[in-house]
Structures are given as structure tokens and as C-alpha cells.
Motif scaffolding. Structure first.
Motif, PDB file in Angstrom:
ATOM      1  N   TRP A  15       0.796  -1.229   0.000  1.00  0.00           N
ATOM      2  CA  TRP A  15       0.000   0.000   0.000  1.00  0.00           C
ATOM      3  C   TRP A  15       0.827   1.277   0.000  1.00  0.00           C
ATOM      4  O   TRP A  15       0.270   2.365  -0.123  1.00  0.00           O
ATOM      5  N   ASN A  16       2.128   1.192   0.189  1.00  0.00           N
ATOM      6  CA  ASN A  16       2.980   2.382   0.273  1.00  0.00           C
ATOM      7  C   ASN A  16       4.117   2.281  -0.736  1.00  0.00           C
ATOM      8  O   ASN A  16       4.520   1.201  -1.125  1.00  0.00           O
ATOM      9  N   CYS A  23      -6.166   9.421   1.307  1.00  0.00           N
ATOM     10  CA  CYS A  23      -6.477   8.655   0.104  1.00  0.00           C
ATOM     11  C   CYS A  23      -5.918   7.248   0.256  1.00  0.00           C
ATOM     12  O   CYS A  23      -4.824   7.064   0.778  1.00  0.00           O
ATOM     13  N   HIS A  24      -6.677   6.255  -0.207  1.00  0.00           N
ATOM     14  CA  HIS A  24      -6.200   4.866  -0.142  1.00  0.00           C
ATOM     15  C   HIS A  24      -6.880   4.049  -1.219  1.00  0.00           C
ATOM     16  O   HIS A  24      -7.975   4.377  -1.684  1.00  0.00           O
ATOM     17  N   SER A  25      -6.229   2.964  -1.606  1.00  0.00           N
ATOM     18  CA  SER A  25      -6.829   2.033  -2.552  1.00  0.00           C
ATOM     19  C   SER A  25      -8.163   1.545  -1.995  1.00  0.00           C
ATOM     20  O   SER A  25      -8.286   1.285  -0.792  1.00  0.00           O
ATOM     21  N   GLU A  65      -9.056   4.810  -5.937  1.00  0.00           N
ATOM     22  CA  GLU A  65      -8.782   5.242  -4.570  1.00  0.00           C
ATOM     23  C   GLU A  65      -9.983   5.955  -3.976  1.00  0.00           C
ATOM     24  O   GLU A  65     -10.667   6.714  -4.664  1.00  0.00           O
ATOM     25  N   SER A  72      -7.354   0.943   5.865  1.00  0.00           N
ATOM     26  CA  SER A  72      -7.236   2.403   5.781  1.00  0.00           C
ATOM     27  C   SER A  72      -8.604   3.066   5.733  1.00  0.00           C
ATOM     28  O   SER A  72      -8.770   4.178   6.234  1.00  0.00           O
ATOM     29  N   CYS A  73      -9.579   2.396   5.145  1.00  0.00           N
ATOM     30  CA  CYS A  73     -10.938   2.955   5.137  1.00  0.00           C
ATOM     31  C   CYS A  73     -11.464   3.042   6.578  1.00  0.00           C
ATOM     32  O   CYS A  73     -12.091   4.036   6.958  1.00  0.00           O
ATOM     33  N   TRP A  97       2.036   4.158   8.001  1.00  0.00           N
ATOM     34  CA  TRP A  97       2.178   2.703   8.017  1.00  0.00           C
ATOM     35  C   TRP A  97       2.574   2.307   9.433  1.00  0.00           C
ATOM     36  O   TRP A  97       3.040   3.128  10.204  1.00  0.00           O
ATOM     37  N   ASN A 101      -7.957  -1.438   0.178  1.00  0.00           N
ATOM     38  CA  ASN A 101      -7.329  -1.338   1.490  1.00  0.00           C
ATOM     39  C   ASN A 101      -8.386  -0.984   2.538  1.00  0.00           C
ATOM     40  O   ASN A 101      -8.552   0.169   2.919  1.00  0.00           O
ATOM     41  N   HIS A 157       0.003   0.705  -8.308  1.00  0.00           N
ATOM     42  CA  HIS A 157       0.624  -0.195  -7.346  1.00  0.00           C
ATOM     43  C   HIS A 157       1.367  -1.268  -8.125  1.00  0.00           C
ATOM     44  O   HIS A 157       1.279  -1.335  -9.352  1.00  0.00           O
TER      45      HIS A 157
END
Length: 195
Positions: A55-56, A149-151, A185, A157-158, A115, A154, A178
């Protein structure tokens, strides 16, 4: 007659560079502190963790790479471009990273990055740290809008965004590349007055 007024800067240039990066305490007893050269091995370990790599964009191969990255963190604070903290117990090595990238003082915005190492996952540290750095960014630095913001894949992160009070604003299609391809996202935001 055309007005010669201009839109004011949200945060004046020099404000962030003129302050020392603070150590921020968390209710759990953890603290957010500036990264130290002695944390280099933690960055190397994070760069090897499959979930963090998924994710990073953390590509740190050697302790030398990590020390240079930590040095850049301090340079980017002074340049008012980003603000990164280590998540740690007082007197211990880092167990995670949290901070603001893409800082735009003139426009009053930034995007959060974070992270955490596997041994520290699941205890709510990232949510707690997200709330604390958001308070700092809005109240101490004076930013107006914060993005998370996140995939869409993921889900962790949501959950962080939701528990930290960031409102879901929508989905950005094919927004970030990615290792397994382009991901849509979620865009979450927190604005001045939300907390």
C-alpha cells in the motif's frame, strides 16, 4: 475597475520552518516524535514488510538508504513540504510512521501518509495518531483541508479514515499505480471545523 486584491495565503510561508517539530503525546502512552538516524533499521524492516510494500511506496533497501531518507524528512520539514513523525513508545525505537506529505501552505492543504509494523497493528495506534496529527495540522499549523487517500482494496485504511473522522468524498478512478496495477482510490477529507 478591476480589484487588485489577491487571495491570501492560508498559512504564511516560513511558519512551519520557523517552528521545531514537536513531540506529540497520545492517550495510549505512545508518542509521535521526529525520526532519528537510530531508527534506520525500522525503515529497512518496513520496506521489507509485504503489507507496507503493498500500500505504500516505501523503497528502502539498506540502512544507508534509510539514514538518507530520515535526513530528507528533516530537510523537507525545513522546506515546508512534509512533516513526518515516528510512532513510538518514549525511549523506544519507532514502530510506525505518520505525517503529512504534499503540504501546500498557500492553499492550506496536505495529504496524510502512514504505516505501522506488524507487531503494533490492531491496537488503534494509527487511528489515535491520525487524530493527533490532524489536530496539529489544523489547529497548530493552521491548514484548512486534510486528505486521506487509499486504494479501495485497502479496507484497513478505510476504517482508519472513518474512525478518525475523515468524511468519504468519493472514488478517484484508476488513481494510483501499485505493483499489481492501477487502483481506484477513496478520497476522504477533514476540514477546519470538523473537529
Amino acid at each position: 475597475m478591476i480589484s487588485s486584491s489577491r487571495i491570501p495565503e492560508v498559512v504564511p510561508a516560513g511558519r512551519m520552518a520557523g517552528m521545531e517539530q514537536p513531540v506529540l503525546g497520545l492517550p495510549s502512552g505512545l508518542e509521535l516524535r521526529p525520526w532519528r538516524p537510530s531508527d534506520a533499521d525500522v525503515l529497512v524492516a518496513a520496506g521489507r514488510d509485504p503489507a507496507i510494500r503493498q500500500w505504500n511506496r516505501l523503497l528502502v533497501e539498506t540502512p544507508g538508504d534509510a539514514r538518507r531518507r530520515i535526513e530528507r524528512m528533516h530537510e523537507r520539514w525545513r522546506a515546508e513540504l512534509s512533516a513526518m513523525w515516528a510512532i513510538a513508545r518514549p525511549g523506544e525505537e519507532a514502530r510506525g510512521l505518520i505525517g503529512w506529505g504534499d503540504i501546500d501552505l498557500t492553499g492550506g492543504s496536505a495529504e496524510i501518509v502512514y504505516w505501522i509494523l506488524p507487531a503494533a497493528r490492531g491496537g488503534g495506534a494509527v487511528v489515535e495518531a491520525t487524530k493527533r496529527v490532524s489536530e496539529w495540522a489544523l489547529n497548530d499549523l493552521g491548514l484548512h483541508r486534510l486528505r486521506l487517500c487509499h486504494s479501495v482494496a485497502n479496507q484497513a485504511s478505510c476504517r482508519v479514515a472513518d474512525k478518525a473522522g475523515f468524511a468519504l468524498e468519493g472514488t478517484m478512478r484508476s488513481a494510483l499505480l501499485h505493483t499489481d496495477g492501477w487502483h481506484d482510490e477513496h478520497l476522504h477529507a477533514l476540514v477546519q471545523g470538523d473537529i
